[in-house]
Write a protein that holds these residues in place. Structure first.
Motif, mmCIF file in Angstrom:
data_model
loop_
_atom_site.group_PDB
_atom_site.id
_atom_site.type_symbol
_atom_site.label_atom_id
_atom_site.label_comp_id
_atom_site.label_asym_id
_atom_site.label_seq_id
_atom_site.Cartn_x
_atom_site.Cartn_y
_atom_site.Cartn_z
ATOM 1 N N TYR A 1 0.824 -1.209 0.000
ATOM 2 C CA TYR A 1 0.000 0.000 0.000
ATOM 3 C C TYR A 1 0.859 1.261 0.000
ATOM 4 O O TYR A 1 0.581 2.227 -0.725
ATOM 5 C CB TYR A 1 -0.921 -0.018 1.222
ATOM 6 C CG TYR A 1 -1.883 1.152 1.293
ATOM 7 C CD1 TYR A 1 -2.987 1.219 0.445
ATOM 8 C CD2 TYR A 1 -1.698 2.180 2.205
ATOM 9 C CE1 TYR A 1 -3.870 2.278 0.497
ATOM 10 C CE2 TYR A 1 -2.574 3.250 2.278
ATOM 11 C CZ TYR A 1 -3.663 3.289 1.421
ATOM 12 O OH TYR A 1 -4.538 4.351 1.486
ATOM 13 N N PHE A 2 1.932 1.259 0.778
ATOM 14 C CA PHE A 2 2.778 2.445 0.926
ATOM 15 C C PHE A 2 3.542 2.754 -0.370
ATOM 16 O O PHE A 2 3.689 3.924 -0.750
ATOM 17 C CB PHE A 2 3.770 2.234 2.074
ATOM 18 C CG PHE A 2 4.642 3.425 2.343
ATOM 19 C CD1 PHE A 2 4.151 4.515 3.068
ATOM 20 C CD2 PHE A 2 5.950 3.465 1.872
ATOM 21 C CE1 PHE A 2 4.951 5.614 3.309
ATOM 22 C CE2 PHE A 2 6.751 4.563 2.119
ATOM 23 C CZ PHE A 2 6.258 5.650 2.838
ATOM 24 N N PHE A 3 4.010 1.725 -1.057
ATOM 25 C CA PHE A 3 4.848 1.932 -2.243
ATOM 26 C C PHE A 3 4.084 1.793 -3.562
ATOM 27 O O PHE A 3 4.695 1.848 -4.628
ATOM 28 C CB PHE A 3 6.004 0.923 -2.247
ATOM 29 C CG PHE A 3 7.092 1.241 -1.255
ATOM 30 C CD1 PHE A 3 7.981 2.273 -1.476
ATOM 31 C CD2 PHE A 3 7.221 0.489 -0.090
ATOM 32 C CE1 PHE A 3 8.983 2.561 -0.567
ATOM 33 C CE2 PHE A 3 8.226 0.768 0.824
ATOM 34 C CZ PHE A 3 9.114 1.809 0.590
ATOM 35 N N LYS A 4 2.761 1.615 -3.523
ATOM 36 C CA LYS A 4 2.009 1.291 -4.741
ATOM 37 C C LYS A 4 2.138 2.343 -5.836
ATOM 38 O O LYS A 4 2.112 2.021 -7.032
ATOM 39 C CB LYS A 4 0.537 1.051 -4.394
ATOM 40 C CG LYS A 4 -0.206 2.286 -3.877
ATOM 41 C CD LYS A 4 -1.665 1.954 -3.612
ATOM 42 C CE LYS A 4 -2.422 3.186 -3.095
ATOM 43 N NZ LYS A 4 -3.846 2.888 -2.869
ATOM 44 N N ASP A 5 2.249 3.609 -5.474
ATOM 45 C CA ASP A 5 2.365 4.678 -6.476
ATOM 46 C C ASP A 5 3.801 5.169 -6.635
ATOM 47 O O ASP A 5 4.048 6.156 -7.343
ATOM 48 C CB ASP A 5 1.464 5.863 -6.091
ATOM 49 C CG ASP A 5 -0.008 5.478 -6.060
ATOM 50 O OD1 ASP A 5 -0.420 4.681 -6.928
ATOM 51 O OD2 ASP A 5 -0.723 5.954 -5.161
ATOM 52 N N LYS A 6 4.729 4.495 -5.982
ATOM 53 C CA LYS A 6 6.126 4.966 -5.979
ATOM 54 C C LYS A 6 7.056 4.092 -6.805
ATOM 55 O O LYS A 6 8.085 4.561 -7.274
ATOM 56 C CB LYS A 6 6.646 5.038 -4.535
ATOM 57 C CG LYS A 6 5.870 6.004 -3.648
ATOM 58 C CD LYS A 6 6.427 6.003 -2.238
ATOM 59 C CE LYS A 6 5.702 7.018 -1.347
ATOM 60 N NZ LYS A 6 4.302 6.666 -1.105
ATOM 61 N N VAL A 7 6.714 2.796 -6.947
ATOM 62 C CA VAL A 7 7.566 1.890 -7.721
ATOM 63 C C VAL A 7 6.708 1.048 -8.652
ATOM 64 O O VAL A 7 5.486 0.952 -8.487
ATOM 65 C CB VAL A 7 8.384 0.948 -6.787
ATOM 66 C CG1 VAL A 7 9.331 1.731 -5.912
ATOM 67 C CG2 VAL A 7 7.459 0.098 -5.927
ATOM 68 N N GLU A 8 7.352 0.431 -9.633
ATOM 69 C CA GLU A 8 6.645 -0.428 -10.585
ATOM 70 C C GLU A 8 6.089 -1.658 -9.882
ATOM 71 O O GLU A 8 6.626 -2.099 -8.860
ATOM 72 C CB GLU A 8 7.620 -0.876 -11.682
ATOM 73 C CG GLU A 8 8.235 0.277 -12.439
ATOM 74 C CD GLU A 8 7.745 0.350 -13.868
ATOM 75 O OE1 GLU A 8 7.176 -0.642 -14.343
ATOM 76 O OE2 GLU A 8 7.911 1.411 -14.468
ATOM 77 N N LYS A 9 5.022 -2.229 -10.439
ATOM 78 C CA LYS A 9 4.341 -3.348 -9.781
ATOM 79 C C LYS A 9 5.260 -4.563 -9.607
ATOM 80 O O LYS A 9 5.258 -5.201 -8.554
ATOM 81 C CB LYS A 9 3.109 -3.743 -10.595
ATOM 82 C CG LYS A 9 2.194 -4.718 -9.861
ATOM 83 C CD LYS A 9 0.900 -4.917 -10.615
ATOM 84 C CE LYS A 9 -0.035 -5.832 -9.834
ATOM 85 N NZ LYS A 9 -1.320 -6.038 -10.539
ATOM 86 N N ASP A 10 6.049 -4.883 -10.641
ATOM 87 C CA ASP A 10 6.957 -6.035 -10.533
ATOM 88 C C ASP A 10 7.978 -5.828 -9.422
ATOM 89 O O ASP A 10 8.284 -6.748 -8.656
ATOM 90 C CB ASP A 10 7.680 -6.264 -11.861
ATOM 91 C CG ASP A 10 6.744 -6.772 -12.949
ATOM 92 O OD1 ASP A 10 5.655 -7.255 -12.586
ATOM 93 O OD2 ASP A 10 7.098 -6.684 -14.128
ATOM 94 N N THR A 11 8.506 -4.614 -9.344
ATOM 95 C CA THR A 11 9.475 -4.294 -8.296
ATOM 96 C C THR A 11 8.821 -4.339 -6.925
ATOM 97 O O THR A 11 9.420 -4.775 -5.943
ATOM 98 C CB THR A 11 10.085 -2.902 -8.529
ATOM 99 O OG1 THR A 11 10.659 -2.854 -9.835
ATOM 100 C CG2 THR A 11 11.151 -2.582 -7.482
#
Length: 284
Positions: free
Chosen positions: A78-88
């Motif tokens: 949830y925290f990183f969902k808009d910050k990094v690519e989905k695979d990463t």
């Protein structure tokens, strides 16, 4: 025939005892193969000697405690969902996935996959029968699943309340676990069970707490990074998704759980317990 079988078993027991005794003469030296095997058999025997109520409560505790990995996984997604690519994003799970396993194993709660090879070794060593093995496996699995379901229901409620993750995150994680077909889940679970059996074996060689934590982190982080299926933490992931999403049905949960449990059991019992034990026996 029986006399020859008894003699063979006595030779095996004597060799295990002698290997363990030789290693203890020099405590600074690493443990011998025989001593590790003896520790594993004795530890497995301790579980068989526990009362049924104790096994179930300890197994429920393990199911609850491993849920802290799921809590951290959902929070991270949830925290990183808009910050990094989905695979990463799914690879970042590697850093939080081991936490629940560390809590369970160092806290000595009974986790099915970690105990699979332990409980199989006394059977191979003719100290217990297959009936006892399947009974203990059943109790441990039942307790782990109940604990995981209770934790999953709790986190479904508390996550959105604390605003650390939402219901969409839960659904995405469940779909990620369910994405492969049944055969892939089965083979993946065998590899995960193999690693968890090796984890138990490696922990018998480690004396210090820091070393044990490093070993647990190394093995479980490998499982997380490669996406291998673990039946107990996967129980929380898929069950939680089934509860909140109309797109995930009970049959999806049963499909995953059946193949994951079978795979984990085969991986721990055959690739670790049987191979390690037979490798020692053939040397006697």
């Amino acid at each position: 025939m029986n006399e020859e079988k008894d003699k063979t078993q006595n030779d095996i027991d004597a060799e295990i005892h002698n290997s363990a005794s030789d290693s203890k003469e020099n405590e600074s030296a690493k443990k011998s193969y025989g001593e590790v095997l003896k520790d594993q058999i004795c530890e497995g025997q301790e579980v068989y000697n526990k009362k049924t109520s104790s096994i179930i409560l300890s197994s429920i505790a393990a199911g609850l405690e491993i849920g802290f990995s799921y809590l951290l996984i959902c929070t991270l997604l949830y925290f990183f969902k808009d910050k990094v690519e989905k695979d990463t994003l799914f690879k970042l799970i590697t850093f939080v996935y081991p936490i629940g396993f560390i809590l369970v194993i160092l806290g000595q709660s009974i986790l099915f996959t970690e105990q699979t090879s332990l409980l199989t070794l006394p059977v191979l060593n003719n100290k217990r029968g297959f009936g006892s093995l399947f009974k203990i496996w059943g109790l441990v699995i039942l307790g782990n699943l109940i604990g995981g379901i209770l934790m999953g229901v709790t986190l479904i409620w508390v996550g959105p309340k604390l605003e650390i993750f939402d219901l969409k995150t839960i659904e995405e994680m469940a779909n990620h676990v369910l994405a492969p077909n049944s055969l892939t889940i089965f083979i993946s679970a065998i590899l995960a069970g193999w690693l968890m059996g090796l984890l138990s074996w490696l922990l018998s060689s480690a004396k210090e707490t820091v070393s044990r934590i490093v070993i647990i982190f190394m093995i479980t982080a490998t499982m997380a990074f490669t996406g291998l299926h673990h039946s107990i933490i996967g129980n929380i992931e898929v069950f939680s998704g089934m509860i909140i999403s109309p797109n995930i049905e009970a049959l999806d949960y049963l499909r995953f759980q059946s193949f994951a449990l079978m795979g984990n059991a085969i991986g721990g019992a055959f690739f670790v317990a049987l191979l390690k034990y037979r490798a020692f026996v053939y040397n006697v």
